[in-house]
Motif scaffolding. Structure first.
Motif, short mmCIF file in Angstrom:
data_model
loop_
_atom_site.label_atom_id
_atom_site.label_comp_id
_atom_site.label_asym_id
_atom_site.label_seq_id
_atom_site.Cartn_x
_atom_site.Cartn_y
_atom_site.Cartn_z
N LEU A 87 24.27 -4.40 24.95
CA LEU A 87 24.04 -5.83 24.76
C LEU A 87 22.67 -6.15 24.16
CD1 LEU A 87 25.64 -7.17 28.07
CD2 LEU A 87 26.55 -7.42 25.77
N ASN A 88 21.61 -5.55 24.70
CA ASN A 88 20.26 -5.91 24.26
C ASN A 88 19.97 -5.42 22.85
OD1 ASN A 88 19.72 -7.06 26.73
ND2 ASN A 88 18.54 -5.33 27.50
N LEU A 89 18.98 -6.04 22.21
CA LEU A 89 18.43 -5.54 20.96
C LEU A 89 17.30 -4.59 21.32
CD1 LEU A 89 18.27 -8.88 18.93
CD2 LEU A 89 20.19 -7.31 19.25
N GLU A 90 17.40 -3.32 20.91
CA GLU A 90 16.49 -2.27 21.33
C GLU A 90 15.96 -1.50 20.14
OE1 GLU A 90 15.72 -2.09 24.42
OE2 GLU A 90 17.42 -2.76 25.62
N ALA A 91 14.87 -0.75 20.36
CA ALA A 91 14.32 0.12 19.33
C ALA A 91 13.64 1.32 19.97
CB ALA A 91 13.34 -0.63 18.45
N ASN A 92 13.96 2.51 19.47
CA ASN A 92 13.34 3.77 19.89
C ASN A 92 12.85 4.52 18.66
OD1 ASN A 92 14.48 3.19 22.48
ND2 ASN A 92 14.60 5.39 22.90
N ASN A 121 20.09 -17.07 29.81
CA ASN A 121 20.37 -16.29 28.59
C ASN A 121 20.04 -14.81 28.81
OD1 ASN A 121 17.72 -17.28 28.83
ND2 ASN A 121 17.29 -17.02 26.67
N VAL A 122 20.74 -14.22 29.79
CA VAL A 122 20.47 -12.84 30.18
C VAL A 122 21.10 -11.84 29.22
CG1 VAL A 122 22.47 -12.75 31.71
CG2 VAL A 122 20.53 -11.24 32.15
N PHE A 123 22.12 -12.26 28.47
CA PHE A 123 22.82 -11.33 27.60
C PHE A 123 22.24 -11.35 26.20
CE2 PHE A 123 26.28 -12.72 30.61
CZ PHE A 123 26.15 -11.61 31.43
N ARG A 124 22.29 -10.17 25.54
CA ARG A 124 21.84 -10.02 24.15
C ARG A 124 20.38 -10.45 23.98
NH1 ARG A 124 27.26 -11.11 24.10
NH2 ARG A 124 28.49 -9.65 22.88
N ARG A 125 19.57 -9.95 24.87
CA ARG A 125 18.15 -10.25 24.81
C ARG A 125 17.45 -9.41 23.74
NH1 ARG A 125 16.81 -8.79 30.87
NH2 ARG A 125 17.91 -6.95 30.13
#
Length: 405
Positions: A320-325, A111-115
């Motif tokens: 793809l990933n779920l990120e936050a800055n 499950n490498v995508f959309r982590r």
């Protein structure tokens, strides 16, 4: 720096830069140790090593004090946990969730995508921590040559409430999530606020905010007047990102890029080097950090714009990933971050010289072109794979008979 859109910026915050695990873990664990009401934590990686076990001890202690403790880890980034690790959390009343857990195939996690790649912590509605540092011992210098260099920030002030609201919303089933970022402009700081920094919390998802973090960067490039410094572990952004960065350099903005020279993932350096020639021709100075793996995701522009967070500048993070800055407007913070990055360049990086680049030849140009376009379109191709809604699985929960504080 030219004025940017004021919507979503919260005035009146105190921001503290934390470099590497030594500074981050000390502050995060102290905050959890003194928590009285609530601990909300998200992380990509949590290992059962000395750092993960110390975090575990503080979470268990907080739960036993009656503090509400909510923890979410990613199902790809974090391994399976031992029964004792989970049982202690459950007995303390800690709610422990795994984002998109999947079975392995021959020991490989697929499950490498959309982590869920975010690293967020909010304690007692008062303090928030945002950055790129996971809860693992490889962020400490005593880990050895493979120890990672990275950054986080500690926040106090109105921005904490927005980050808390976001974290609470992520705990709800998708059909019940109603949180929306507050995008009203905040012109002045009310009396009693924590400090003078203006802060914008930004996240990317795979719905309506898929390009949100990249857009903040590109808007800032367009507004830059003097200086841009980007320090990012995995640098292979979109064509539009690169175009805007080159345009800034061509209008005499000083642009410096810090990337890994001793990467933990060799492909990361190979991908970044594909871009060197066109960036350097536009006037971008490129530095490779060679002391140990560089894991940072930070940037600064002019005297009063900076960002720190979880988002790399590669196809996974940007598409793809779920990120936050967090994005920060504060001259004092910029001076400190700028001094740290200047010292990094001076003491631990090598400048990439044009003469050191491989000479152009037709075959190499073809290979580079194919490689560039494969990586550039990789997120779109990955999106063609069978879609699914990632699960958020509650692994531990308080005993219904146990009173909560």
């Amino acid at each position: 720096m030219k004025a940017l859109d004021a919507a979503g910026w919260h005035a009146g915050n105190r921001v503290r830069l934390l470099e590497n695990g030594e500074q981050f873990f000390a502050r995060a664990f102290e905050a959890i140790r003194h928590a009285r009401e609530e601990v909300l934590l998200e992380t990509f990686i949590l290992f059962e090593d000395k750092v993960g076990l110390e975090l575990h001890r503080h979470l268990v202690d907080a739960g036993k004090r009656g503090v509400r403790v909510e923890v979410t880890v990613d199902g790809y980034g974090s391994p399976r946990f031992s029964p004792g690790f989970l049982e202690a959390l459950a007995e303390a009343g800690v709610r422990f969730r795994v984002f998109d857990p999947k079975p392995t195939l021959f020991g490989l996690r697929l499950n490498v995508f959309r982590r869920m790649h975010r690293k967020l912590l909010v304690v007692d509605r008062r303090l928030a921590f945002v950055g790129g540092i996971n809860y693992s011992a490889d962020h400490l210098s005593d880990f050895g040559p493979a120890a990672k260099r990275d950054y986080a920030v500690e926040l106090e002030g109105p921005a904490v409430g927005e980050i808390r609201g976001f974290l609470l919303a992520t705990l709800q089933p998708p059909q019940r999530r109603e949180w929306r970022p507050r995008r009203a402009a905040t012109a002045t700081a009310p009396a009693g606020d924590a400090g003078g920094a203006r802060v914008l919390f930004e996240y990317r998802d795979n719905a309506g905010r898929s390009a949100a973090i990249e857009r903040r960067y590109r808007d800032a490039f367009a507004a830059a007047e003097r200086r841009i410094v980007i320090a990012n572990a995995y640098f292979f952004p979109s064509h539009g990102f690169l175009r805007d960065l080159r345009r800034a350099a061509r209008r005499s903005v000083e642009v410096a890029l810090i990337v890994q020279g001793e990467p933990d993932v060799p492909l990361a350096l190979s991908a970044a080097r594909v871009l060197y020639r066109e960036l350097m021709q536009a006037g971008v100075r490129i530095y490779e950090y060679c002391e140990r793996p560089f894991h940072g995701k930070v940037a600064l522009i002019d005297d009063d714009w900076a960002t720190v967070g979880s988002s790399n500048l590669d196809p996974l993070s940007l598409s793809l990933n779920l990120e936050a800055n967090v994005f920060i407007r504060d001259r004092g913070f910029n001076r400190e971050l700028g001094a740290r990055l200047d010292a990094l360049i001076r003491d631990h990086c090598r400048l990439v010289e044009a003469q050191a680049l491989p000479p152009p030849n037709p075959l190499r140009n073809l290979v580079v072109s194919v490689f560039y376009h494969v990586l550039r379109h990789f997120p779109s191709w990955a999106g063609l794979l069978p879609a699914h809604t990632p699960d958020l699985v509650l692994v531990t929960a308080p005993d219904p008979a146990r009173p909560e504080g």
